[in-house]
Design an enzyme around this catalytic site. Sequence first.
Site, PDB file in Angstrom:
ATOM      1  N   ALA A   1       0.682  -1.297  -0.148  1.00  0.00           N
ATOM      2  CA  ALA A   1      -0.022   0.031   0.135  1.00  0.00           C
ATOM      3  C   ALA A   1       0.825   1.212  -0.015  1.00  0.00           C
ATOM      4  CB  ALA A   1      -1.092   0.001   1.196  1.00  0.00           C
ATOM      5  N   ASP A   2       0.521   2.255  -0.772  1.00  0.00           N
ATOM      6  CA  ASP A   2       1.158   3.369  -0.740  1.00  0.00           C
ATOM      7  C   ASP A   2       0.386   4.550   0.114  1.00  0.00           C
ATOM      8  OD1 ASP A   2      -0.949   4.323  -2.228  1.00  0.00           O
ATOM      9  OD2 ASP A   2       0.300   4.278  -4.183  1.00  0.00           O
ATOM     10  N   SER A   3       0.665   5.734   0.229  1.00  0.00           N
ATOM     11  CA  SER A   3      -0.279   6.668   1.192  1.00  0.00           C
ATOM     12  C   SER A   3      -1.666   6.991   0.643  1.00  0.00           C
ATOM     13  CB  SER A   3       0.719   8.001   1.253  1.00  0.00           C
ATOM     14  OG  SER A   3       0.657   8.543  -0.038  1.00  0.00           O
TER      15      SER A   3
END
Length: 75
Positions: free
Chosen positions: A34-36
């Site tokens: 997951a990214d931000s």
Amino acid sequence: MDTYCKVVSIIGEQLGIPATSINRDSDIIKDLGADSIDVVQLLMALEDECGVTVSEDDADRFKTVGDIVNLIDNR
């Protein structure tokens, strides 16, 4: 559906990964990729589906799937 299963289902759906590849110790960023932006969308989905409000402080403490489950169960 218990909290763990609900959280795993939401994470799998949000990140486009099979629920079978997610476990309680999975790190949201390192293990699940997951990214931000993914994290923000995930938190919004969890709030909607589980009826909880996640503060910024709570969100900063999320590292693993288990962290999320524990927060929801303790609300």
